[in-house]
Write an enzyme that holds these catalytic residues in place. Structure first.
Site, PDB file in Angstrom:
ATOM      1  N   SER A  96       3.127  19.221 -23.383  1.00  0.00           N
ATOM      2  CA  SER A  96       2.439  19.750 -22.196  1.00  0.00           C
ATOM      3  C   SER A  96       1.239  18.887 -21.864  1.00  0.00           C
ATOM      4  CB  SER A  96       1.980  21.169 -22.513  1.00  0.00           C
ATOM      5  OG  SER A  96       1.042  21.598 -21.566  1.00  0.00           O
ATOM      6  N   TYR A 120      -2.683  27.537 -28.341  1.00  0.00           N
ATOM      7  CA  TYR A 120      -1.415  27.113 -27.736  1.00  0.00           C
ATOM      8  C   TYR A 120      -1.394  25.583 -27.603  1.00  0.00           C
ATOM      9  CZ  TYR A 120       1.418  25.502 -23.854  1.00  0.00           C
ATOM     10  OH  TYR A 120       2.263  24.753 -23.075  1.00  0.00           O
ATOM     11  N   LYS A 124       1.007  22.355 -29.477  1.00  0.00           N
ATOM     12  CA  LYS A 124       1.701  21.216 -28.839  1.00  0.00           C
ATOM     13  C   LYS A 124       1.201  19.909 -29.452  1.00  0.00           C
ATOM     14  CE  LYS A 124       4.276  23.451 -25.908  1.00  0.00           C
ATOM     15  NZ  LYS A 124       5.712  23.518 -26.154  1.00  0.00           N
TER      16      LYS A 124
HETATM   17  C1  UD1 Z   1      -1.643  26.686 -17.769  1.00  0.00           C
HETATM   18  C2  UD1 Z   1      -2.195  26.579 -19.146  1.00  0.00           C
HETATM   19  C3  UD1 Z   1      -1.622  25.343 -19.790  1.00  0.00           C
HETATM   20  C4  UD1 Z   1      -0.102  25.452 -19.809  1.00  0.00           C
HETATM   21  C5  UD1 Z   1       0.420  25.660 -18.406  1.00  0.00           C
HETATM   22  C6  UD1 Z   1       1.905  25.970 -18.458  1.00  0.00           C
HETATM   23  C7  UD1 Z   1      -4.368  27.707 -19.032  1.00  0.00           C
HETATM   24  C8  UD1 Z   1      -5.835  27.543 -19.106  1.00  0.00           C
HETATM   25  N1  UD1 Z   1      -3.646  26.588 -19.094  1.00  0.00           N
HETATM   26  O1  UD1 Z   1      -2.033  25.542 -17.028  1.00  0.00           O
HETATM   27  O2  UD1 Z   1      -2.131  25.219 -21.087  1.00  0.00           O
HETATM   28  O3  UD1 Z   1       0.469  24.283 -20.355  1.00  0.00           O
HETATM   29  O4  UD1 Z   1      -0.235  26.778 -17.806  1.00  0.00           O
HETATM   30  O5  UD1 Z   1       2.424  25.995 -17.165  1.00  0.00           O
HETATM   31  O6  UD1 Z   1      -3.856  28.793 -18.926  1.00  0.00           O
HETATM   32  N2  UD1 Z   1      -5.045  30.136 -10.791  1.00  0.00           N
HETATM   33  C9  UD1 Z   1      -5.624  31.040  -9.924  1.00  0.00           C
HETATM   34  N3  UD1 Z   1      -5.210  32.328  -9.985  1.00  0.00           N
HETATM   35  C10 UD1 Z   1      -4.242  32.780 -10.857  1.00  0.00           C
HETATM   36  C11 UD1 Z   1      -3.661  31.835 -11.755  1.00  0.00           C
HETATM   37  C12 UD1 Z   1      -4.088  30.527 -11.702  1.00  0.00           C
HETATM   38  O7  UD1 Z   1      -6.490  30.677  -9.130  1.00  0.00           O
HETATM   39  O8  UD1 Z   1      -3.919  33.976 -10.860  1.00  0.00           O
HETATM   40  C13 UD1 Z   1      -5.464  28.715 -10.716  1.00  0.00           C
HETATM   41  C14 UD1 Z   1      -6.025  28.168 -12.023  1.00  0.00           C
HETATM   42  O9  UD1 Z   1      -7.411  28.405 -12.091  1.00  0.00           O
HETATM   43  C15 UD1 Z   1      -5.659  26.673 -11.894  1.00  0.00           C
HETATM   44  C16 UD1 Z   1      -4.344  26.696 -11.101  1.00  0.00           C
HETATM   45  O10 UD1 Z   1      -4.303  27.955 -10.442  1.00  0.00           O
HETATM   46  O11 UD1 Z   1      -6.620  26.000 -11.117  1.00  0.00           O
HETATM   47  C17 UD1 Z   1      -3.122  26.563 -11.986  1.00  0.00           C
HETATM   48  O12 UD1 Z   1      -3.193  27.544 -13.011  1.00  0.00           O
HETATM   49  P1  UD1 Z   1      -1.963  27.856 -13.988  1.00  0.00           P
HETATM   50  O13 UD1 Z   1      -0.734  28.054 -13.185  1.00  0.00           O
HETATM   51  O14 UD1 Z   1      -2.369  28.953 -14.908  1.00  0.00           O
HETATM   52  O15 UD1 Z   1      -1.750  26.497 -14.781  1.00  0.00           O
HETATM   53  P2  UD1 Z   1      -2.799  25.669 -15.682  1.00  0.00           P
HETATM   54  O16 UD1 Z   1      -4.060  26.397 -15.905  1.00  0.00           O
HETATM   55  O17 UD1 Z   1      -2.916  24.308 -15.105  1.00  0.00           O
END
Ligand code: UD1
Length: 338
Positions: A96, A120, A124
């Site tokens: 990842s 997590y 990895k």
């Molecule tokens: C997350 C994990 C990462 C994992 C990946 C798998 C965290 C901190 N990181 O990545 O370790 O490998 O998923 O796909 O959880 N966001 C919102 N609202 C939400 C959800 C997300 O604004 O309800 C934003 C987050 O702040 C971020 C973006 O959307 O800026 C992507 O978030 P997310 O889909 O959770 O992925 P990652 O954080 O990049």
């Protein structure tokens, strides 16, 4: 396909693979159960293994680190030991982009320093290091570590897609649940990042491109005897903000997604996207889909399956487990080998 009992995801996978699906064999085996795993290796010879099985919720890993280390690390050690004893030494592993931690700059190239931010991520990272050690000790191993960026979208048929239990952790599963009326609004975590519109920027990649990336990696393993243990990013090389992604989804679904701007989510970084040159040059692979196609297919899946693989709203709570020959099925711990 040999499939005892009913398991909608697998049945849909078989249908999606046309005539080749009939040759698939499925076993439900927990990698932590080494004896059961060994049984599978006594029944078949594996030219190569693609290892996707693992737990992936960051918050849960902080609350239950041992569960994550046992499942993701011990499970992988069992798999490697069994592979080794049966002379099967070609592996593609799902790593990842989380192993880049908070990268100092973007795009992230494969040689960036590695740093995990939570249990997590450490699972990895540990498995990556184990694979490197293994290859140093036994050069017969050929392994490819694929660092996924943010997989989204669904199979274009609209029959196979992500169906998280409980409250989704990731952006797009949450957006799709708002779109089908299961959640009232999307919380946007942070609007004060130093990015184009203040929201977090990620490299979203269509799951179909991720799939072709695995085929390219397998081809590479078989055609490159000196591949050793090599890492490739699987991303598009493009950064998309949360608001841009929501806008693309709204366009695909022809609806507004209600938003609420919240504080930053602890542990999130502002901007992460992949350098893709190494995969392009060495695997001959490049992502073909943009966010428009990702959102189109995500909405196609969500609108046809508003409650995922369940017939109605249950969210995992109170719903009966799917039974298969007396065993309850748990997808996250299972590995399918074909
Ligand atoms: C997350 C994990 C990462 C994992 C990946 C798998 C965290 C901190 N990181 O990545 O370790 O490998 O998923 O796909 O959880 N966001 C919102 N609202 C939400 C959800 C997300 O604004 O309800 C934003 C987050 O702040 C971020 C973006 O959307 O800026 C992507 O978030 P997310 O889909 O959770 O992925 P990652 O954080 O990049």
């Amino acid at each position: 396909m040999i499939l005892e009992g009913s398991f909608p995801l697998l049945q849909r996978c078989v249908l999606a693979t046309s005539k080749n699906g009939r040759n698939l064999v499925f076993y439900q085996v927990d990698l932590c159960n080494k004896d059961a795993l060994e049984q599978v290796f006594t029944s078949h010879h594996f030219d190569a293994v693609v290892h996707f099985a693992g737990l992936k919720a960051v918050g849960e890993s902080v609350a239950k680190p041992l569960h994550y280390y046992i499942n993701n690390v011990n499970g992988t050690l069992n798999l490697l030991e069994v592979m080794s004893s049966y002379g099967s030494k070609k592996l593609v592993f799902s790593s990842s982009a989380t192993v880049y931690g908070q990268p100092k700059s973007v795009p992230c190239t494969e040689d960036f320093p590695l740093q995990a931010m939570n249990p997590y991520g450490r699972t990895k990272l540990f498995v990556e290091e184990i694979m490197r050690d293994l290859h140093r000790a036994d050069p017969e191993w050929r392994t490819i570590l694929l660092r996924y960026f943010n997989p989204v979208g669904a199979h274009p048929s609209g029959r196979i897609g992500e169906d998280p239990r409980g409250i989704p952790n990731n952006l797009m599963p949450f957006v799709q649940q708002v779109a089908v009326g299961r959640r009232s609004e999307l919380s946007v975590f942070g609007s004060d990042y130093n990015t184009k519109d203040g929201t977090g920027v990620r490299d979203y990649i269509h799951v179909q491109d991720l799939a072709t990336g695995h085929s390219a990696a397998l081809f590479k393993l078989f055609t490159t005897p000196n591949i050793g243990c090599t890492v490739y990013n699987l991303g598009t090389g493009k950064g998309t903000s949360v608001l841009e992604m929501v806008a693309a989804f709204e366009k695909a679904a022809q609806m507004k997604i209600p938003l609420r701007i919240m504080d930053r989510r602890p542990g999130d970084c502002s901007e992460v996207y992949a350098a893709t040159e190494k995969a392009e040059k060495e695997l001959g692979w490049k992502a073909q889909n943009g966010i428009e196609e990702m959102c189109r297919d995500q909405w196609n899946w969500a609108s046809k399956n508003p409650f995922g693989y369940r017939p109605s709203h249950a969210d995992g709570k109170g719903s009966k487990p799917v039974r298969n020959g007396g065993l309850s099925l748990r997808v996250s711990n299972a590995t399918a080998v074909a």
